[in-house]
Motif scaffolding. Structure first.
Motif, PDB file in Angstrom:
ATOM      1  N   GLU A  54     -50.154   8.103 -36.913  1.00 42.95           N
ATOM      2  CA  GLU A  54     -49.959   8.124 -38.360  1.00 42.95           C
ATOM      3  C   GLU A  54     -48.591   8.677 -38.729  1.00 42.95           C
ATOM      4  O   GLU A  54     -47.933   8.170 -39.646  1.00 42.95           O
ATOM      5  N   GLU A  55     -48.146   9.709 -38.031  1.00 49.83           N
ATOM      6  CA  GLU A  55     -46.824  10.262 -38.309  1.00 49.83           C
ATOM      7  C   GLU A  55     -45.720   9.265 -37.956  1.00 49.83           C
ATOM      8  O   GLU A  55     -44.725   9.149 -38.684  1.00 49.83           O
ATOM      9  N   TYR A  57     -46.088   5.994 -38.048  1.00 50.08           N
ATOM     10  CA  TYR A  57     -46.170   4.965 -39.083  1.00 50.08           C
ATOM     11  C   TYR A  57     -45.460   5.436 -40.350  1.00 50.08           C
ATOM     12  O   TYR A  57     -44.708   4.690 -40.961  1.00 50.08           O
ATOM     13  N   ARG A  58     -45.710   6.684 -40.720  1.00 57.56           N
ATOM     14  CA  ARG A  58     -45.069   7.210 -41.930  1.00 57.56           C
ATOM     15  C   ARG A  58     -43.563   7.310 -41.757  1.00 57.56           C
ATOM     16  O   ARG A  58     -42.807   7.033 -42.689  1.00 57.56           O
ATOM     17  N   TYR A  61     -42.418   3.539 -42.097  1.00 59.56           N
ATOM     18  CA  TYR A  61     -42.638   2.844 -43.361  1.00 59.56           C
ATOM     19  C   TYR A  61     -42.555   3.739 -44.590  1.00 59.56           C
ATOM     20  O   TYR A  61     -42.542   3.238 -45.701  1.00 59.56           O
ATOM     21  N   ASN A  63     -44.792   5.770 -45.866  1.00 63.13           N
ATOM     22  CA  ASN A  63     -46.049   6.099 -46.536  1.00 63.13           C
ATOM     23  C   ASN A  63     -47.200   5.962 -45.542  1.00 63.13           C
ATOM     24  O   ASN A  63     -47.006   5.509 -44.427  1.00 63.13           O
ATOM     25  N   PHE A  64     -48.375   6.322 -45.997  1.00 64.13           N
ATOM     26  CA  PHE A  64     -49.567   6.211 -45.174  1.00 64.13           C
ATOM     27  C   PHE A  64     -50.471   5.076 -45.635  1.00 64.13           C
ATOM     28  O   PHE A  64     -51.617   5.015 -45.252  1.00 64.13           O
TER      29      PHE A  64
END
Length: 84
Positions: A54-55, A57-58, A61, A63-64
């Motif tokens: 998730e980190e 990805y953030r 991009y 955002n989550f």
């Protein structure tokens, strides 16, 4: 005639079985504790991998948002077809 008896007696065999049962009754709860700790460690490692993903990805991009959820939120907030 002198007979050389090299066999085990019944008492010796029973005492051996009793000792094995006692040792296994001590080892079984310890083994269950180790398996519980291993499952906890596996779950913790899995959650850590999810957090790192998730980190990443953030970081890429900004955002989550999950695209499907973001798309559904846009449809639910779209009021252009709303006619009271």
């Amino acid at each position: 005639m002198n007979k050389n008896n090299e066999a085990f007696t019944l008492i010796e065999l029973v005492m051996t079985i009793v000792i094995i049962v006692i040792l296994s009754s001590i080892a079984a709860p310890l083994y269950n504790g180790y398996t519980a700790k291993a499952k906890y460690a596996e779950g913790y490692a899995t959650i850590s991998r999810i957090i790192r993903a998730e980190e990443a990805y953030r970081a890429e991009y900004g955002n989550f948002y999950i695209h499907n959820y973001y798309w559904q939120a846009q449809i639910m907030n779209d009021t252009s077809d709303y006619d009271p």
